[in-house]
Motif scaffolding. Structure first.
Motif, PDB file in Angstrom:
ATOM      1  N   GLU A 201       0.827  -1.205   0.000  1.00 50.45           N
ATOM      2  CA  GLU A 201       0.000   0.000   0.000  1.00 50.45           C
ATOM      3  C   GLU A 201       0.864   1.259   0.000  1.00 50.45           C
ATOM      4  O   GLU A 201       0.682   2.159  -0.827  1.00 50.45           O
ATOM      5  N   LYS A 202       1.828   1.331   0.904  1.00 46.89           N
ATOM      6  CA  LYS A 202       2.696   2.511   0.960  1.00 46.89           C
ATOM      7  C   LYS A 202       3.658   2.542  -0.229  1.00 46.89           C
ATOM      8  O   LYS A 202       4.056   3.615  -0.685  1.00 46.89           O
ATOM      9  N   GLU A 203       4.037   1.359  -0.705  1.00 45.01           N
ATOM     10  CA  GLU A 203       4.862   1.301  -1.913  1.00 45.01           C
ATOM     11  C   GLU A 203       4.143   1.998  -3.068  1.00 45.01           C
ATOM     12  O   GLU A 203       4.737   2.822  -3.787  1.00 45.01           O
ATOM     13  N   CYS A 204       2.855   1.709  -3.248  1.00 40.95           N
ATOM     14  CA  CYS A 204       2.073   2.328  -4.322  1.00 40.95           C
ATOM     15  C   CYS A 204       1.969   3.838  -4.129  1.00 40.95           C
ATOM     16  O   CYS A 204       2.061   4.611  -5.087  1.00 40.95           O
ATOM     17  N   ILE A 205       1.796   4.284  -2.875  1.00 38.81           N
ATOM     18  CA  ILE A 205       1.658   5.719  -2.603  1.00 38.81           C
ATOM     19  C   ILE A 205       2.908   6.475  -3.057  1.00 38.81           C
ATOM     20  O   ILE A 205       2.831   7.479  -3.776  1.00 38.81           O
ATOM     21  N   TYR A 206       4.071   5.976  -2.657  1.00 34.79           N
ATOM     22  CA  TYR A 206       5.299   6.727  -2.951  1.00 34.79           C
ATOM     23  C   TYR A 206       5.724   6.585  -4.415  1.00 34.79           C
ATOM     24  O   TYR A 206       6.284   7.521  -5.000  1.00 34.79           O
ATOM     25  N   PHE A 207       5.452   5.442  -5.030  1.00 34.46           N
ATOM     26  CA  PHE A 207       5.736   5.321  -6.461  1.00 34.46           C
ATOM     27  C   PHE A 207       4.800   6.230  -7.260  1.00 34.46           C
ATOM     28  O   PHE A 207       5.189   6.784  -8.291  1.00 34.46           O
ATOM     29  N   ALA A 208       3.569   6.387  -6.787  1.00 30.76           N
ATOM     30  CA  ALA A 208       2.633   7.295  -7.466  1.00 30.76           C
ATOM     31  C   ALA A 208       3.115   8.731  -7.355  1.00 30.76           C
ATOM     32  O   ALA A 208       3.084   9.490  -8.334  1.00 30.76           O
ATOM     33  N   LEU A 209       3.568   9.130  -6.165  1.00 29.47           N
ATOM     34  CA  LEU A 209       4.112  10.490  -5.990  1.00 29.47           C
ATOM     35  C   LEU A 209       5.323  10.707  -6.901  1.00 29.47           C
ATOM     36  O   LEU A 209       5.489  11.769  -7.503  1.00 29.47           O
ATOM     37  N   SER A 210       6.172   9.700  -6.989  1.00 27.93           N
ATOM     38  CA  SER A 210       7.355   9.805  -7.848  1.00 27.93           C
ATOM     39  C   SER A 210       6.957   9.912  -9.316  1.00 27.93           C
ATOM     40  O   SER A 210       7.521  10.711 -10.072  1.00 27.93           O
ATOM     41  N   ALA A 211       5.960   9.103  -9.722  1.00 28.12           N
ATOM     42  CA  ALA A 211       5.504   9.131 -11.123  1.00 28.12           C
ATOM     43  C   ALA A 211       4.911  10.489 -11.473  1.00 28.12           C
ATOM     44  O   ALA A 211       5.118  11.009 -12.574  1.00 28.12           O
ATOM     45  N   ILE A 212       4.181  11.092 -10.516  1.00 26.35           N
ATOM     46  CA  ILE A 212       3.608  12.421 -10.752  1.00 26.35           C
ATOM     47  C   ILE A 212       4.721  13.443 -10.993  1.00 26.35           C
ATOM     48  O   ILE A 212       4.655  14.262 -11.922  1.00 26.35           O
ATOM     49  N   SER A 213       5.758  13.393 -10.158  1.00 22.69           N
ATOM     50  CA  SER A 213       6.878  14.329 -10.340  1.00 22.69           C
ATOM     51  C   SER A 213       7.572  14.091 -11.677  1.00 22.69           C
ATOM     52  O   SER A 213       7.974  15.039 -12.362  1.00 22.69           O
TER      53      SER A 213
END
Length: 510
Positions: A201-213
């Motif tokens: 769950e947290k893996e997806c959150i931070y990869f999503a933030l990274s993908a947005i950047s």
């Protein structure tokens, strides 16, 4: 991407100035390489090659080494691992200054890490090589610097010290601009720590933030969106996983990053198969529900039929009247349709008679004109022959100018008569073509392509006859017809029929 392209265009504009020194050109090329590195790798390679030639011509050792290190980085991204490794090994690390040495060790770490991903059979060997370069880099970096902390956190995560690594990276994240590329790198590193820990769950959150950047910075050579797709696939979110892995593949192809393409191509069929399996399962469920609904509908229909039969005796008279009225309405409708068709046929006949009368008149006028022209030409030849001017007579007989002039006049008369009969032909013909493919011609004139379809509108379908009239080959006529059909906004097979209906009442009564 728009911001990235504008920045690149601004840098390219600086190269056009003639008052720039070789050092200035080198600096601009380096900036362009940095902009293209994670956007379009092949373009970045081109500017590095330019800088290599500049550095060699100047003889600046630092520039040469810096450019070689840039080439190593781009070769690694492009999947040219043998060339990258060979070039890296050719650089004497001991002679480098601090800045170049840190870049040297960073490139070694990243290069062998990429090779371990590409060459899974020797992954252990290359991971060990990557670790050696990472340790060398840590030995020379300032321990208080962000770069040291990030690399040290990576090392801690690889040896299982997840909590320590996460604390370092989360602290770094507090002072990072959310719209920067650094934000993408830090959040991606945190996502990797959670991936090692198994916290999806947290893996997806931070990869999503990274993908947005990455998206906000037009970074096409990225791993975050790909990692997010894999994590979502593992958590069962197949729709988003399929969407993101496909987008990652498009980014990798756009950037020309073979390593990313290879990694994605291994996962894409798996995610795609799971996505298709889910769709098939949903389709099977829909079929099941459809069958259930059909059975219930049959039961309901049976019940309705039973009730209707009970009421049949009371409603028999009303039903008979209703059937009679329906029959009358149907007959009236059929009669209306027949009348409309008759009106359409009559209109076509009127139009055909009009065209025939006008064409007969024009034909007679043309014949009369040509007879007069032939008579004048005969008199001219007779006068020339009677005067004994044989050379001039032969010259007149050999010249094709008269034929050319008569052909021009023929086409001009044809255009004038045809557009008189069908004044809206060009406008209606353009409506049959795709946007941007319309013909723009002078009023009262047709070009060769339009004359071909004008003849078809007049009922001349034979390619040979059309070619004879236009004084060109049959293949040319065929190619023109095929070319126009390929630009059609209507079905290609029906294009000629649409042309035949121009200027008629077919559309009104079809």
């Amino acid at each position: 991407m728009d911001r990235k392209e504008r920045k690149i265009d601004q840098l390219k504009a600086r190269l056009i100035r003639r008052d720039r020194s070789m050092s200035d050109v080198y600096a601009v090329n380096k900036a362009l390489c940095d902009e293209y590195r994670s956007y379009k790798t092949d373009s970045a390679v081109r500017y590095v090659e330019h800088n290599m030639r500049i550095a060699d011509s100047i003889g600046n050792t630092a520039m040469i080494t810096e450019t070689k290190l840039q080439r190593v980085s781009l070769y690694a991204i492009s999947g040219m691992y043998l060339e990258a490794e060979k070039l890296l090994n050719s650089i004497p690390s001991k002679a480098l200054n601090y800045r170049l040495k840190t870049d040297y060790y960073q490139l070694g770490k990243d290069l062998y890490n990429n090779i371990s991903t590409y060459n899974t059979s020797l992954a252990g060997k290359y991971e060990h090589m990557s670790g050696l370069y990472r340790d060398s880099l840590l030995n020379i970096l300032d321990r208080q610097s962000k770069r040291y902390q990030a690399i040290y956190a990576e090392k801690l995560a690889l040896v299982g010290r997840f909590s320590e690594a996460r604390q370092i990276l989360l602290k770094q994240l507090e002072n990072v601009d959310p719209r920067s590329h650094e934000h993408a790198m830090v959040t991606s590193a945190i996502g990797n720590v959670y991936r090692y820990e198994g916290d999806t769950e947290k893996e997806c959150i931070y990869f999503a933030l990274s993908a947005i950047s990455d998206i906000e910075n037009a970074v096409k050579e990225n791993t975050s969106l790909q990692a997010l797709a894999i994590a979502l696939y593992q958590s069962g979110d197949l729709d988003h996983a399929y969407k993101y892995i496909k987008y990652s593949m498009d980014d990798a192809i756009f950037c020309n990053a073979p390593l990313r393409t290879l990694v994605i191509s291994k996962m894409f069929p798996i995610i795609d198969a799971a996505h298709q399996a889910r769709i098939n399962k949903q389709r099977e469920q829909l079929w099941f529900y459809l069958i259930v609904i059909s059975v219930l509908s049959i039961c309901l229909a049976t019940a309705v039929i039973y009730v209707l039969r009970q009421m049949k005796k009371l409603q028999q008279g009303r039903i008979e009247i209703s059937k009679t009225n329906e029959l009358l309405e149907k007959l009236n409708f059929d009669l209306k349709v027949v009348n409309e068709k008759v009106i359409g046929v009559n209109n076509k006949l009127v139009e055909a008679n009009r065209i025939k009368e006008e064409y007969i008149g024009n034909f007679l006028d043309l014949c009369s004109d040509y007879i007069n022209k032939l008579e004048d030409y005969r008199k001219t030849l007779h006068k020339t022959a009677s005067s004994g001017k044989m050379e001039e007579l032969l010259k007149m007989l050999r010249s094709g100018r008269l034929v050319d002039e008569e052909l021009k006049q023929l086409y001009k008369n044809f255009d004038s008569i045809f557009l008189h009969l069908y004044p809206d032909f060009v406008e209606e013909f353009n409506k049959l073509l795709l946007d941007g493919e319309q013909f723009l011609i002078k009023p009262g004139e047709l070009n060769t392509e339009l004359r071909i379809f004008a003849l078809i509108r007049l009922g001349i379908y034979d390619t040979g006859k059309i070619a004879n009239f236009l004084r060109c080959s049959m293949s040319t006529v065929y190619n023109y017809r095929t070319k126009i059909r390929n630009k059609a906004a209507v079905p290609r097979g029906e294009f000629d029929q649409f042309v035949l209906e121009i200027g008629t009442f077919a559309n009104t009564y079809s």
